[in-house]
Design a protein around this motif. Structure first.
Motif, PDB file in Angstrom:
ATOM      1  N   PHE A 272      30.796  32.991  40.889  1.00  0.00           N
ATOM      2  CA  PHE A 272      31.791  33.895  41.464  1.00  0.00           C
ATOM      3  C   PHE A 272      31.125  35.219  41.784  1.00  0.00           C
ATOM      4  O   PHE A 272      30.125  35.599  41.164  1.00  0.00           O
ATOM      5  CB  PHE A 272      32.975  34.110  40.509  1.00  0.00           C
ATOM      6  N   ARG A 273      31.680  35.905  42.762  1.00  0.00           N
ATOM      7  CA  ARG A 273      31.162  37.215  43.183  1.00  0.00           C
ATOM      8  C   ARG A 273      32.013  38.282  42.532  1.00  0.00           C
ATOM      9  O   ARG A 273      33.228  38.296  42.698  1.00  0.00           O
ATOM     10  CB  ARG A 273      31.216  37.347  44.703  1.00  0.00           C
ATOM     11  N   HIS A 274      31.371  39.169  41.756  1.00  0.00           N
ATOM     12  CA  HIS A 274      32.136  40.185  41.052  1.00  0.00           C
ATOM     13  C   HIS A 274      32.744  41.165  42.050  1.00  0.00           C
ATOM     14  O   HIS A 274      32.083  41.597  43.000  1.00  0.00           O
ATOM     15  CB  HIS A 274      31.250  40.944  40.058  1.00  0.00           C
ATOM     16  N   PRO A 275      34.030  41.530  41.853  1.00  0.00           N
ATOM     17  CA  PRO A 275      34.705  42.377  42.841  1.00  0.00           C
ATOM     18  C   PRO A 275      34.205  43.824  42.875  1.00  0.00           C
ATOM     19  O   PRO A 275      34.427  44.509  43.858  1.00  0.00           O
ATOM     20  CB  PRO A 275      36.179  42.321  42.402  1.00  0.00           C
ATOM     21  N   ARG A 276      33.548  44.277  41.783  1.00  0.00           N
ATOM     22  CA  ARG A 276      33.101  45.664  41.755  1.00  0.00           C
ATOM     23  C   ARG A 276      31.628  45.763  42.132  1.00  0.00           C
ATOM     24  O   ARG A 276      30.850  44.842  41.845  1.00  0.00           O
ATOM     25  CB  ARG A 276      33.331  46.282  40.374  1.00  0.00           C
ATOM     26  N   PRO A 277      31.233  46.888  42.778  1.00  0.00           N
ATOM     27  CA  PRO A 277      29.816  47.080  43.104  1.00  0.00           C
ATOM     28  C   PRO A 277      28.966  46.958  41.848  1.00  0.00           C
ATOM     29  O   PRO A 277      29.423  47.360  40.768  1.00  0.00           O
ATOM     30  CB  PRO A 277      29.776  48.501  43.683  1.00  0.00           C
ATOM     31  N   PRO A 278      27.773  46.416  41.942  1.00  0.00           N
ATOM     32  CA  PRO A 278      27.063  46.006  43.163  1.00  0.00           C
ATOM     33  C   PRO A 278      27.392  44.590  43.640  1.00  0.00           C
ATOM     34  O   PRO A 278      26.608  43.989  44.353  1.00  0.00           O
ATOM     35  CB  PRO A 278      25.592  46.104  42.737  1.00  0.00           C
TER      36      PRO A 278
END
Length: 211
Positions: A40-46
């Motif tokens: 999964f791609r974390h919603p917060r930067p980076p």
């Protein structure tokens, strides 16, 4: 998952951080793993990518083999960090091990920050709930408790229990056992001492705190 990942995708999975599951790869590889439900791609930067529970299970499974239930420990000499649950053969301490444990614990705190609601680092995250024995052992070892080496009785041993989301911590020294309970409480677990009815042996029953 209808078909196994490609060799390149499998390499990305195998190279994931052993504690946090953080991934490194091309955008196309990471996007493909997300599509398969393995990352999964974390919603917060980076906006880093991390393994999902399914991705963790696949990483712990030999390539081209059926996916079994999650294992509690990495194989010996695999080069992958494994929390000492007590009973392992070989040295249990030393500067290199201390550095490894410290790095693993800091990585776990970062995983809590990135995956718990509100960035809460004071309670266990989903990875810990999926790897109860390893997570509890890491908390103990990171706080300086010695695991039991081999068949020696001295030191802690963390074992699974029939109860959902609960592990048992055994330590023959009563004071050390109370210290293990205090460490787990500090690490965000609910922990209490109990007595085995048949043997009278004291142990700590611990489970991750949810709030």
């Amino acid at each position: 998952m209808t078909r196994p990942p490609t060799a390149a995708q499998r390499h990305v999975i195998d190279a994931a951080d052993p504690v946090t599951g953080r991934l490194r790869g091309t955008e196309a590889q990471l996007a493909a793993l997300v599509k398969r439900g393995l990352a999964f791609r974390h919603p917060r930067p980076p906006h880093d990518h991390f393994l999902t529970p399914a991705g963790h299970r696949l990483r712990e499974t030999p390539a081209q083999a059926p996916v079994p239930e999650p294992v509690q420990e990495a194989p010996p000499d695999s080069g992958v960090f494994a929390a000492r649950i007590g009973g392992e053969e070989g040295p249990v301490a030393g500067p290199a091990r201390i550095r490894e444990v410290h790095s693993a614990w800091q990585g776990l705190l970062e995983l809590r920050r990135m995956t718990n609601p509100g960035g809460d680092v004071d309670r266990p995250c989903g990875w810990e709930r999926a790897h109860l024995v390893r997570a509890a052992a890491l908390a103990l070892e990171a706080d300086g408790h010695p695991p039991a080496p081999g068949t020696d009785l001295a030191g802690y041993r963390v074992r699974a229990t029939p109860q959902p989301e609960a592990v048992a911590v055994h330590e023959p020294d009563p004071e050390a056992l109370r210290g293990c309970a205090a460490t787990l409480e500090k690490a965000g677990w609910q922990a209490g001492e109990h007595t085995e009815p048949r043997t009278g042996v004291r142990y700590v029953l611990a489970s991750p705190r949810r709030a």
